[in-house]
Design a protein around this motif. Structure first.
Motif, PDB file in Angstrom:
ATOM      1  N   ASP A  52       0.792  -1.236   0.000  1.00  0.00           N
ATOM      2  CA  ASP A  52       0.000   0.000   0.000  1.00  0.00           C
ATOM      3  C   ASP A  52       0.823   1.284   0.000  1.00  0.00           C
ATOM      4  N   PHE A  53       2.102   1.175   0.335  1.00  0.00           N
ATOM      5  CA  PHE A  53       2.847   2.426   0.499  1.00  0.00           C
ATOM      6  C   PHE A  53       4.331   2.282   0.190  1.00  0.00           C
ATOM      7  N   THR A  54       4.973   3.421  -0.041  1.00  0.00           N
ATOM      8  CA  THR A  54       6.425   3.497  -0.199  1.00  0.00           C
ATOM      9  C   THR A  54       6.951   4.605   0.699  1.00  0.00           C
ATOM     10  N   ALA A  86      16.186  13.538   1.314  1.00  0.00           N
ATOM     11  CA  ALA A  86      16.379  12.190   1.860  1.00  0.00           C
ATOM     12  C   ALA A  86      17.019  12.222   3.250  1.00  0.00           C
ATOM     13  N   ARG A  87      17.734  13.333   3.565  1.00  0.00           N
ATOM     14  CA  ARG A  87      18.454  13.423   4.848  1.00  0.00           C
ATOM     15  C   ARG A  87      17.545  13.916   5.957  1.00  0.00           C
ATOM     16  N   ARG A  88      16.744  13.009   6.503  1.00  0.00           N
ATOM     17  CA  ARG A  88      15.730  13.414   7.463  1.00  0.00           C
ATOM     18  C   ARG A  88      16.152  13.099   8.886  1.00  0.00           C
ATOM     19  N   GLY A  89      15.744  13.941   9.824  1.00  0.00           N
ATOM     20  CA  GLY A  89      16.147  13.736  11.206  1.00  0.00           C
ATOM     21  C   GLY A  89      15.058  13.190  12.094  1.00  0.00           C
ATOM     22  N   TYR A  90      13.788  13.435  11.751  1.00  0.00           N
ATOM     23  CA  TYR A  90      12.740  13.282  12.761  1.00  0.00           C
ATOM     24  C   TYR A  90      11.516  12.487  12.351  1.00  0.00           C
ATOM     25  N   GLY A  91      11.466  12.002  11.119  1.00  0.00           N
ATOM     26  CA  GLY A  91      10.265  11.259  10.725  1.00  0.00           C
ATOM     27  C   GLY A  91      10.402  10.698   9.336  1.00  0.00           C
ATOM     28  N   GLU A  92       9.315  10.104   8.850  1.00  0.00           N
ATOM     29  CA  GLU A  92       9.358   9.419   7.556  1.00  0.00           C
ATOM     30  C   GLU A  92       8.181   9.838   6.679  1.00  0.00           C
ATOM     31  N   PRO A  93       8.437  10.376   5.474  1.00  0.00           N
ATOM     32  CA  PRO A  93       7.348  10.622   4.539  1.00  0.00           C
ATOM     33  C   PRO A  93       6.926   9.308   3.869  1.00  0.00           C
ATOM     34  N   VAL A  94       5.629   9.158   3.671  1.00  0.00           N
ATOM     35  CA  VAL A  94       5.070   7.949   3.102  1.00  0.00           C
ATOM     36  C   VAL A  94       4.173   8.320   1.916  1.00  0.00           C
ATOM     37  N   ALA A  95       4.434   7.690   0.765  1.00  0.00           N
ATOM     38  CA  ALA A  95       3.543   7.856  -0.393  1.00  0.00           C
ATOM     39  C   ALA A  95       2.527   6.722  -0.327  1.00  0.00           C
ATOM     40  N   TRP A  96       1.254   7.050  -0.417  1.00  0.00           N
ATOM     41  CA  TRP A  96       0.205   6.049  -0.267  1.00  0.00           C
ATOM     42  C   TRP A  96      -0.319   5.609  -1.620  1.00  0.00           C
ATOM     43  N   HIS A  97      -0.366   4.290  -1.853  1.00  0.00           N
ATOM     44  CA  HIS A  97      -0.906   3.776  -3.126  1.00  0.00           C
ATOM     45  C   HIS A  97      -2.210   3.014  -2.915  1.00  0.00           C
ATOM     46  N   GLY A  98      -2.523   2.664  -1.682  1.00  0.00           N
ATOM     47  CA  GLY A  98      -3.699   1.832  -1.396  1.00  0.00           C
ATOM     48  C   GLY A  98      -4.983   2.645  -1.351  1.00  0.00           C
ATOM     49  N   SER A  99      -6.039   1.999  -0.921  1.00  0.00           N
ATOM     50  CA  SER A  99      -7.347   2.646  -0.871  1.00  0.00           C
ATOM     51  C   SER A  99      -7.410   3.602   0.325  1.00  0.00           C
ATOM     52  N   HIS A 146       3.210  12.294   6.546  1.00  0.00           N
ATOM     53  CA  HIS A 146       4.442  12.386   7.314  1.00  0.00           C
ATOM     54  C   HIS A 146       4.225  11.719   8.665  1.00  0.00           C
ATOM     55  N   VAL A 147       4.999  10.672   8.923  1.00  0.00           N
ATOM     56  CA  VAL A 147       4.864   9.929  10.172  1.00  0.00           C
ATOM     57  C   VAL A 147       5.950  10.389  11.130  1.00  0.00           C
ATOM     58  N   SER A 148       5.527  10.944  12.254  1.00  0.00           N
ATOM     59  CA  SER A 148       6.487  11.378  13.271  1.00  0.00           C
ATOM     60  C   SER A 148       5.772  11.371  14.616  1.00  0.00           C
ATOM     61  N   GLY A 149       6.292  12.161  15.555  1.00  0.00           N
ATOM     62  CA  GLY A 149       5.720  12.153  16.895  1.00  0.00           C
ATOM     63  C   GLY A 149       4.732  13.285  17.100  1.00  0.00           C
ATOM     64  N   ASP A 150       4.551  13.629  18.352  1.00  0.00           N
ATOM     65  CA  ASP A 150       3.524  14.601  18.703  1.00  0.00           C
ATOM     66  C   ASP A 150       4.032  16.029  18.487  1.00  0.00           C
TER      67      ASP A 150
END
Ligand code: 2M8
Ligand code: MG
Ligand code: MG
Length: 278
Positions: free
Chosen positions: A114-116, A141-154, A180-184
């Motif tokens: 579903d995602f990359t 690409a040089r990220r310190g605090y979280g992860e970007p996610v491309a969504w392909h699913g429903s 963007h998946v990270s914290g609060d």
């Protein structure tokens, strides 16, 4: 006046990432000693490149409010609870990127196709997904605090994915293209923290805050700021916030809308900043 601005789709054109149409106003603001503070999903490395090209020496906020970077010496005293890293006082609101990557990994069996993530995509994948050039993509690409996610699913699966992450303490924010998946953290909290540092450093000044942005991940800072400028997007609708009383909506998209909007807000609120030619 302090201006907090989103980059992609706001100060920068959504498609070509250019800011020419805002350059004239940016230099007037600099002459009038109005700090323009980038607040972006982008990384430290990406924002540094942009600041250099604009000769902007002000603090900046990275990765959706995950951390605030203040050049050492920008204020007379360092703020409390900052770490000095490579010439900056850094206020960090969340765990490092690896923490969030592990969390995504722990639920990925259920959502495999579903995602990359940016990490999986690599530089070439980031170029393909964003249209950034190779240098810019390497910085993204040089990220310190979280992860970007491309969504392909429903959309239904996406909702489940987000819920699973949130159950484990993550927070998911939506930019123009990615989750963007990270914290609060969010742009609003980071803005609030930095405004209070400006005030602590100079208690005589009122510091009116103006925030500009185009996407859902900007709403927290638009709500937090004294004055809110919502920039129209060429690719997505206005976030829900546009119904709120007092939110100014730009006529044009991107840097053109940014310039018109900032000017209109300064004039209509009687803010004592001269943006006209001398
Ligand atoms: C990502 O951020 C944008 C901004 O809204 C998005 O989510 O669509 C970030 O990964 C950033 O680092 C990158 O420069 C940008 C490129 O479009 O995408
Ligand atoms: Mg944006
Ligand atoms: Mg953004």
């Amino acid at each position: 006046l302090l201006i907090f601005t989103d980059l992609d789709g706001s100060l920068l054109d959504h498609h070509n990432y250019r800011h020419d149409e805002a350059d004239e106003l940016l230099s007037r603001l600099e002459n009038q000693a109005v700090p323009v503070i980038p607040v972006s999903s982008k990384t430290q490395a990406e924002i540094e490149l942009l600041r250099d090209s604009l000769s902007n020496q002000h603090p900046f906020i990275v990765e959706n409010g995950a951390a605030v970077f203040i050049p050492v010496g920008y204020f007379a005293q360092p703020p409390e609870d900052v770490t000095t890293i490579g010439g900056y006082w850094v206020k960090q609101f969340v765990e490092p990127r690896s923490h969030w990557q592990q969390l995504i990994k722990s639920i990925s069996d259920d959502f495999a196709t579903d995602f990359t993530t940016f990490a999986e995509a690599g530089i070439d994948g980031i170029i393909a997904m964003t249209g950034l050039n190779v240098h810019a993509a390497a910085r993204a690409a040089r990220r310190g605090y979280g992860e970007p996610v491309a969504w392909h699913g429903s959309p239904g699966r996406q909702k489940q994915f987000i819920e699973a992450l949130e159950q484990q303490g993550a927070r998911v924010l939506h930019g123009g293209r990615f989750m963007h998946v990270s914290g609060d953290c969010d742009k609003g909290k980071a803005l609030q923290w930095l405004v209070s540092e400006f005030r602590r450093n100079d208690p005589e000044q009122r510091f009116i805050s103006l925030a500009a942005g185009d996407s859902q991940n900007d709403c927290a800072m638009l709500e937090q700021a004294d004055l809110a400028l919502l920039i129209r997007s060429p690719v997505h609708g206005l976030p829900e916030l546009h119904r709120q009383y007092g939110v100014y909506i730009s006529k044009d998209t991107g840097p053109r809308g940014w310039s018109q909007g900032v000017r209109d807000i300064v004039v209509s609120n009687d803010i004592q900043v001269n943006l006209n030619e001398e």
